[in-house]
Design a protein around this motif. Structure first.
Motif, short mmCIF file in Angstrom:
data_model
loop_
_atom_site.label_atom_id
_atom_site.label_comp_id
_atom_site.label_asym_id
_atom_site.label_seq_id
_atom_site.Cartn_x
_atom_site.Cartn_y
_atom_site.Cartn_z
N MET A 112 -1.20 29.73 10.48
CA MET A 112 -1.32 30.51 11.71
C MET A 112 -2.73 30.50 12.30
O MET A 112 -2.92 30.88 13.45
CB MET A 112 -0.89 31.95 11.44
N GLN A 138 -5.90 29.48 14.14
CA GLN A 138 -6.02 28.57 15.27
C GLN A 138 -7.43 28.03 15.47
O GLN A 138 -7.61 27.08 16.20
CB GLN A 138 -5.59 29.29 16.56
N SER A 172 -2.01 40.38 12.63
CA SER A 172 -1.92 38.95 12.93
C SER A 172 -1.27 38.19 11.80
O SER A 172 -1.35 36.97 11.73
CB SER A 172 -3.33 38.39 13.18
N SER A 175 1.66 36.79 8.97
CA SER A 175 3.05 36.37 8.87
C SER A 175 3.80 37.45 8.10
O SER A 175 3.21 38.35 7.50
CB SER A 175 3.15 35.03 8.13
N ASP A 187 -0.78 32.80 19.52
CA ASP A 187 -1.35 33.70 18.52
C ASP A 187 -2.08 34.85 19.20
O ASP A 187 -2.88 34.63 20.12
CB ASP A 187 -2.32 32.90 17.65
N MET A 227 -5.94 34.54 19.70
CA MET A 227 -6.35 33.27 20.29
C MET A 227 -7.62 33.37 21.13
O MET A 227 -8.21 32.34 21.49
CB MET A 227 -5.23 32.74 21.20
N HIS A 233 -6.32 42.04 10.49
CA HIS A 233 -6.43 40.57 10.47
C HIS A 233 -6.70 39.99 9.09
O HIS A 233 -6.24 38.90 8.77
CB HIS A 233 -7.53 40.16 11.43
#
Length: 548
Positions: free
Chosen positions: A47, A49, A205, A207, A247, A250, A350
């Motif tokens: 995930m 980025q 953020s 999964s 995301d 991002m 996060h």
């Protein structure tokens, strides 16, 4: 019931787990890599980025010791220096090995292209591209795993408990989600690579498989956890307008590449009110940015949805397109024009700095049990430096795989010796709703800013939820029984949430990602690590001096 045996069992197949599998297999171990999701497609790495921190610049331009200095500074005096050194020094090697595996790091000629991220003293964060680095890393590791002999991969496996024999971890039990079949796995060495705990929070953020289950597995097996109070909140998670298929974190690359401005609800720049300066660049650290946005909202100066504005309207449209061409198109398709529209952002859970206490071999102190990646605590102290997450996953995964392969001797348990709760049957309950209640408790009382009263209410609520779920999962084992899966998740999450709450309650100061509004200053007397153990079903907390 199905019984499996292996030399090295790896629980979790994100970046850390896959690298551990590759390293253990290269050293001749028989490896079983299991994950509750598809192999290499769950967890945090896929995930991610953005960028990866490592001192891989041209000779003389950087060195891992400079990276280490920045990591220690970000950790506010609580980093384990040996683990932090391993992250920074070995990080150079794993990033270069990933390059040899053709991950596709962006380049300027023969050199890696890099950017300067918050908290770093120079440009040292490499990337594939600003929105695909994690997927590229995961894809590369999946390919190497697939072509490395000696690695067996099984997805849809939920590990519910580790199994002990003569004081050592000898394997695990769990369930195969697809079939409902109970699994017992005998292993000579076991690595926990299950990631962090940010799913415990309402806005995150993570999964769906990052509810802290690895911490609970280790704790129940007799391992220690360290500094569980330190949960990092990403300050500029997307809040509004609606963003589909992208995301929520991002905005970091936009911010530090183009110099987006943080504005309050009145249109005012505000971070300089909180001990930092922006200068049109992303230089404020994550913990301070979280504090600044939260305080502006509390003061009634927030954006309409309870955050802050992130503005790129001062950037020329051609500069936006040049920097992020394809992404600008995706945003435009969602009705977002960065040349016209400001974005609302707010803090979002996060990353977790705490975790399983290990040494530089990734050994937990429980024979046969190792850990890797975000499951490990101590390297990042009170606040993780931007870009260190994937580096940590790769470096610690490699170290854990090496150690587990070296340890893999002896034998595991018999198939009928440990089924535990994986095959148990209990009364029906709405486990999904209970998990949502837990997330609300953690967000409201154990978020970026805490008080003794709020933490006490959180602990009471968590203990109440534990009583509600009962002692066994609902129903009988069956295919895709998500109520049972949620029950096991909740069982582990409640224990981990208690660890965070207890550690946060005891630490009477503000440091890094742990902010106590009733103790607003950092206290040098609290330059201590907190170590948690589970003894006779009760948590104990011990304060220890930070390793030299």
């Amino acid at each position: 019931m199905r019984h499996l045996s292996t030399g090295v069992l790896i629980i979790g197949a994100g970046g850390a787990g896959m690298y551990a599998a590759i390293e253990a297999a290269r050293l001749g171990a028989d490896v079983l890599l299991v994950d509750r999701s598809l192999i290499g497609r769950g967890g945090a790495t896929v995930m991610a980025q953005m960028t990866v921190a490592a001192a891989v610049g041209p000779a003389g331009s950087d060195h891992w010791t400079h990276h280490l200095a920045d990591t220690l500074a970000a950790g506010r005096g609580l980093c384990d220096p040996a683990l932090a050194r391993l992250l920074c020094e070995d990080g150079v090697e794993v990033i270069r090995e990933m390059d040899s595996w053709r991950v596709g790091w962006a380049r300027d000629g023969a050199e890696f292209r890099s950017v300067q991220a918050p908290g770093h003293d120079r440009a040292r964060c490499v990337y594939v591209d600003f929105l695909s680095t994690g997927p590229a890393v995961s894809k590369t590791l999946r390919a190497v795993v697939q072509r490395t002999p000696g690695i067996t991969r099984i997805g849809d496996v939920l590990v519910t408990d580790l199994v002990m024999g003569d004081g050592a971890v000898t394997g695990a039990v769990g369930t195969h989600i697809e079939t409902g079949e109970v699994l017992t796995i005998a292993a000579r060495a076991t690595i926990i690579a299950t990631g962090g705990l940010t799913r415990l929070y309402r806005r995150n953020s993570a999964s769906a498989n990052m509810g802290g289950d690895g911490y609970a597995l280790a704790l129940r097996a007799g391992a220690e956890l360290i500094d569980m109070e330190f949960v990092q909140f990403f300050p500029i998670g997307h809040l509004a307008p609606r963003l589909i298929g992208m995301d929520p974190i991002m905005w970091d690359p936009f911010r530090y590449k183009l110099g987006g401005r943080l504005l309050n609800g009145l249109g005012e720049a505000f971070v300089d009110r909180y001990g930092s300066t922006d200068d049109g660049k992303y230089v404020i650290t994550r913990d301070l940015a979280t504090y600044a946005i939260t305080k502006e909202v509390e003061a009634g100066r927030g954006s309409p949805h309870g955050g802050a504005w992130l503005s790129f309207r001062h950037i020329a449209p051609e500069a936006l397109r040049e920097a992020f061409g394809p992404v600008i198109g995706k945003l435009a398709a969602a009705g977002i024009d960065l040349g016209r529209d400001d974005i609302e952002v707010a803090p979002i859970a996060h990353y977790h700095m705490g975790g399983i206490r290990v040494d530089t071999a990734m050994a937990t102190g429980v024979p046969g049990l190792f850990a890797a990646g975000e499951a490990v605590g101590g390297a990042n102290g009170a606040n993780r430096l931007s870009g260190n997450a994937i580096t940590e996953a790769l470096a610690f995964g490699r170290a854990a795989g090496r150690s587990a392969a070296g340890f893999a001797g002896g034998s595991g348990f018999r198939a009928d010796e440990a089924v535990g709760l994986a095959g148990a049957e209990g009364p029906a309950c709405d486990t999904a709703a209970l998990f949502v209640r837990l997330q609300a408790v953690m967000a409201d009382y154990v978020g970026p800013f805490r008080t003794a009263a709020g933490l006490a209410m959180a602990l009471e609520a968590v203990l109440g939820l534990r009583a509600e779920i009962g002692a066994a999962p609902p129903g009988r084992p069956g295919p895709y029984d998500l109520a049972r899966v949620d029950w096991f998740d909740l069982r582990q999450a409640l224990l981990v949430a208690e660890c965070v709450i207890v550690a946060a309650s005891v630490r009477c100061e503000s440091r890094g990602a742990h902010q106590r509004e009733d103790y607003p200053s950092m206290d040098e007397a609290w330059r201590l690590n907190q170590v948690l153990r589970l003894a006779d079903g009760a948590l104990t907390v011990t304060r220890r001096a930070v390793a030299a």
